[in-house]
Design a protein around this motif. Structure first.
Motif, PDB file in Angstrom:
ATOM      1  N   ASP A 186       0.815  -1.153   0.029  1.00 28.62           N
ATOM      2  CA  ASP A 186       0.129  -0.064   0.039  1.00 28.62           C
ATOM      3  C   ASP A 186       0.812   1.140   0.109  1.00 28.62           C
ATOM      4  N   SER A 187       0.377   2.528  -0.120  1.00 31.93           N
ATOM      5  CA  SER A 187       1.162   3.562  -0.291  1.00 31.93           C
ATOM      6  C   SER A 187       1.982   4.037   0.865  1.00 31.93           C
ATOM      7  N   ARG A 188       1.687   3.713   2.039  1.00 27.09           N
ATOM      8  CA  ARG A 188       2.380   3.965   3.165  1.00 27.09           C
ATOM      9  C   ARG A 188       3.370   3.136   3.325  1.00 27.09           C
ATOM     10  N   ALA A 189       3.112   1.467   3.180  1.00 21.90           N
ATOM     11  CA  ALA A 189       4.323   0.732   3.174  1.00 21.90           C
ATOM     12  C   ALA A 189       5.324   0.882   2.276  1.00 21.90           C
ATOM     13  N   GLY A 190       4.944   1.318   0.906  1.00 21.65           N
ATOM     14  CA  GLY A 190       5.658   1.591  -0.340  1.00 21.65           C
ATOM     15  C   GLY A 190       6.542   2.947  -0.058  1.00 21.65           C
ATOM     16  N   ALA A 191       6.168   3.833   0.633  1.00 21.49           N
ATOM     17  CA  ALA A 191       6.734   5.176   0.790  1.00 21.49           C
ATOM     18  C   ALA A 191       7.933   4.725   2.023  1.00 21.49           C
ATOM     19  N   GLU A 192       7.445   3.830   2.855  1.00 24.78           N
ATOM     20  CA  GLU A 192       8.402   3.461   3.839  1.00 24.78           C
ATOM     21  C   GLU A 192       9.580   2.774   3.298  1.00 24.78           C
ATOM     22  N   VAL A 193       9.377   1.821   2.482  1.00 28.27           N
ATOM     23  CA  VAL A 193      10.587   1.098   1.538  1.00 28.27           C
ATOM     24  C   VAL A 193      11.441   2.035   0.702  1.00 28.27           C
ATOM     25  N   LEU A 194      10.475   3.007  -0.066  1.00 30.39           N
ATOM     26  CA  LEU A 194      11.401   3.915  -0.893  1.00 30.39           C
ATOM     27  C   LEU A 194      12.418   4.837   0.019  1.00 30.39           C
ATOM     28  N   ARG A 195      11.913   5.123   1.239  1.00 29.74           N
ATOM     29  CA  ARG A 195      12.774   5.931   1.885  1.00 29.74           C
ATOM     30  C   ARG A 195      14.098   5.006   2.640  1.00 29.74           C
ATOM     31  N   LEU A 196      13.800   3.844   2.810  1.00 29.98           N
ATOM     32  CA  LEU A 196      14.963   3.004   3.340  1.00 29.98           C
ATOM     33  C   LEU A 196      15.755   2.669   2.210  1.00 29.98           C
ATOM     34  N   LEU A 197      15.069   2.599   0.911  1.00 28.94           N
ATOM     35  CA  LEU A 197      16.034   2.491  -0.184  1.00 28.94           C
ATOM     36  C   LEU A 197      16.990   3.907  -0.566  1.00 28.94           C
ATOM     37  N   GLN A 198      16.343   4.788  -0.292  1.00 30.04           N
ATOM     38  CA  GLN A 198      17.051   6.267  -0.336  1.00 30.04           C
ATOM     39  C   GLN A 198      18.101   6.267   0.700  1.00 30.04           C
ATOM     40  N   GLU A 199      17.896   5.842   1.717  1.00 28.02           N
ATOM     41  CA  GLU A 199      18.971   5.741   2.914  1.00 28.02           C
ATOM     42  C   GLU A 199      20.029   5.057   2.573  1.00 28.02           C
ATOM     43  N   SER A 200      19.904   3.945   2.068  1.00 29.97           N
ATOM     44  CA  SER A 200      20.972   3.078   1.736  1.00 29.97           C
ATOM     45  C   SER A 200      21.758   3.223   0.587  1.00 29.97           C
ATOM     46  N   VAL A 201      21.202   4.174  -0.230  1.00 25.88           N
ATOM     47  CA  VAL A 201      22.130   4.822  -1.364  1.00 25.88           C
ATOM     48  C   VAL A 201      22.978   6.135  -0.622  1.00 25.88           C
ATOM     49  N   HIS A 202      22.278   7.124  -0.074  1.00 29.19           N
ATOM     50  CA  HIS A 202      22.686   8.439   0.287  1.00 29.19           C
ATOM     51  C   HIS A 202      23.588   8.169   1.617  1.00 29.19           C
ATOM     52  N   ARG A 203      23.021   7.213   2.472  1.00 23.90           N
ATOM     53  CA  ARG A 203      24.141   7.043   3.682  1.00 23.90           C
ATOM     54  C   ARG A 203      25.221   5.844   3.591  1.00 23.90           C
ATOM     55  N   LEU A 204      24.739   4.848   2.922  1.00 24.36           N
ATOM     56  CA  LEU A 204      25.703   3.773   2.933  1.00 24.36           C
ATOM     57  C   LEU A 204      26.347   3.570   1.569  1.00 24.36           C
ATOM     58  N   GLY A 205      25.913   4.418   0.752  1.00 24.67           N
ATOM     59  CA  GLY A 205      26.696   4.503  -0.793  1.00 24.67           C
ATOM     60  C   GLY A 205      26.439   3.213  -1.614  1.00 24.67           C
ATOM     61  N   GLN A 206      24.961   2.620  -1.327  1.00 27.84           N
ATOM     62  CA  GLN A 206      24.794   1.578  -2.116  1.00 27.84           C
ATOM     63  C   GLN A 206      24.183   2.092  -3.692  1.00 27.84           C
ATOM     64  N   THR A 207      24.120   1.233  -4.595  1.00 31.76           N
ATOM     65  CA  THR A 207      24.056   1.614  -5.896  1.00 31.76           C
ATOM     66  C   THR A 207      22.706   0.608  -6.156  1.00 31.76           C
ATOM     67  N   ILE A 208      21.834   1.472  -6.806  1.00 33.19           N
ATOM     68  CA  ILE A 208      20.189   0.876  -6.869  1.00 33.19           C
ATOM     69  C   ILE A 208      19.786   1.040  -8.330  1.00 33.19           C
ATOM     70  N   VAL A 209      19.320   0.103  -8.970  1.00 36.19           N
ATOM     71  CA  VAL A 209      18.530   0.159 -10.258  1.00 36.19           C
ATOM     72  C   VAL A 209      17.125  -0.353  -9.965  1.00 36.19           C
ATOM     73  N   MET A 210      16.226   0.363 -10.098  1.00 32.95           N
ATOM     74  CA  MET A 210      14.748   0.031  -9.918  1.00 32.95           C
ATOM     75  C   MET A 210      13.904   0.443 -11.133  1.00 32.95           C
ATOM     76  N   VAL A 211      13.261  -0.840 -11.513  1.00 36.30           N
ATOM     77  CA  VAL A 211      12.245  -0.729 -12.474  1.00 36.30           C
ATOM     78  C   VAL A 211      10.880  -0.290 -11.750  1.00 36.30           C
ATOM     79  N   THR A 212      10.198   0.685 -12.229  1.00 34.15           N
ATOM     80  CA  THR A 212       8.990   1.046 -11.593  1.00 34.15           C
ATOM     81  C   THR A 212       8.021   1.802 -12.585  1.00 34.15           C
ATOM     82  N   HIS A 213       6.855   1.731 -12.348  1.00 31.19           N
ATOM     83  CA  HIS A 213       5.801   2.264 -13.332  1.00 31.19           C
ATOM     84  C   HIS A 213       5.307   3.685 -12.613  1.00 31.19           C
ATOM     85  N   ASP A 214       5.668   3.838 -11.427  1.00 33.15           N
ATOM     86  CA  ASP A 214       5.234   4.759 -10.313  1.00 33.15           C
ATOM     87  C   ASP A 214       5.918   6.021 -10.315  1.00 33.15           C
TER      88      ASP A 214
END
Length: 257
Positions: A186-214
């Motif tokens: 759902d939108s709330r859980a999706g926003a939470e996961v996206l925030r965590l993915l962002q944090e893994s990139v910007h704080r931990l230096g991870q590289t992420i490629v995401m397919v999305t239609h959203d």
């Protein structure tokens, strides 16, 4: 975007992943369908990249070829300094195990294992011992400290996807590929996961490629790459929801890139 046509000459200059003239043709009962048409693209290290486009544009095919889950008909896909098309099946398996992480729309958690066991399972199967400090940091970053003894059926969808994210991050892969990771949330859980993915990139230096239609999901990334008819047709740096929506409306309005 500067199209990438040949790999860099020095190993240190290699992007996290790259496609060079990548083409994928499916034989559909004698009818040939071109899913990717000479795609050239690089994925910079430490960035969050979205791949977008209409249904049938080649998004998932591109992701699968870049991740070594599918083989191109021609051209090449690279992870760092390694040309995936030159690897044997065993070498490709080891590459996916040791250097690539995966997050899918379906969580792919084992229901009989605890959260901690699900997170550490790929590392254990590989015969490795998880780095305790990194394991603690990943668990804390993804907010799973009080869920480690739970099993997947006891978790919400958002919590299960956080476990999947932790599992992908634990081996400290060079790059994580995510295929519609918020599609079942759902939108709330999706926003939470996206925030965590962002944090893994910007704080931990991870590289992420995401397919999305959203468009909302794409607005959380550093860059959105648009495909149409198997070709890269545009990109946005620091995309916003409104800019992505405006670009996607062009597909709906004209049917053309």
């Amino acid at each position: 975007m500067t199209p990438a046509h040949t790999p860099p000459s020095h190993p240190d200059d290699h992007p996290a992943a790259a496609a060079y003239g990548l083409t994928k043709v499916h034989d559909m009962g004698g009818h040939r369908v071109t899913a990717l048409d000479k795609v050239s693209l690089d994925i910079p290290r430490g960035h969050f990249t979205a791949i977008m486009g209409p249904s049938g544009s080649g998004k998932s095919t591109l992701l699968h070829c870049l991740a070594g889950l599918d083989s191109p008909s021609s051209g090449a896909a690279w992870i760092g300094e390694v040309n995936l098309t030159e690897l044997s099946d065993r070498q490709l398996t080891l590459m996916r195990r040791d250097r690539i992480g995966f997050i899918f729309q379906a969580f792919h958690l084992l229901p009989t294992l605890t959260v901690l066991e699900n997170i550490t399972l790929p590392t254990v199967i590989a015969g490795k011992r998880p780095d305790p400090q990194w394991l603690t940091e990943v668990i804390a970053t993804l907010g799973l400290r009080d869920r480690l003894a739970h099993r997947p059926p006891q978790l919400s969808g958002g919590q299960q996807q956080r476990v999947a994210c932790a599992r992908a991050m634990l081996s400290q892969p060079e790059i994580i590929f995510a295929d519609e990771p918020t599609g079942n949330l759902d939108s709330r859980a999706g926003a939470e996961v996206l925030r965590l993915l962002q944090e893994s990139v910007h704080r931990l230096g991870q590289t992420i490629v995401m397919v999305t239609h959203d468009p909302v999901a794409a607005s959380c990334t550093d860059r959105a790459v648009f495909l149409a008819d198997g070709r890269v047709v545009d990109e946005l740096q620091q995309p916003t929801r409104d800019r992505v929506l405006a670009r996607m409306r062009l597909f709906d309005a004209t049917g053309n890139p």
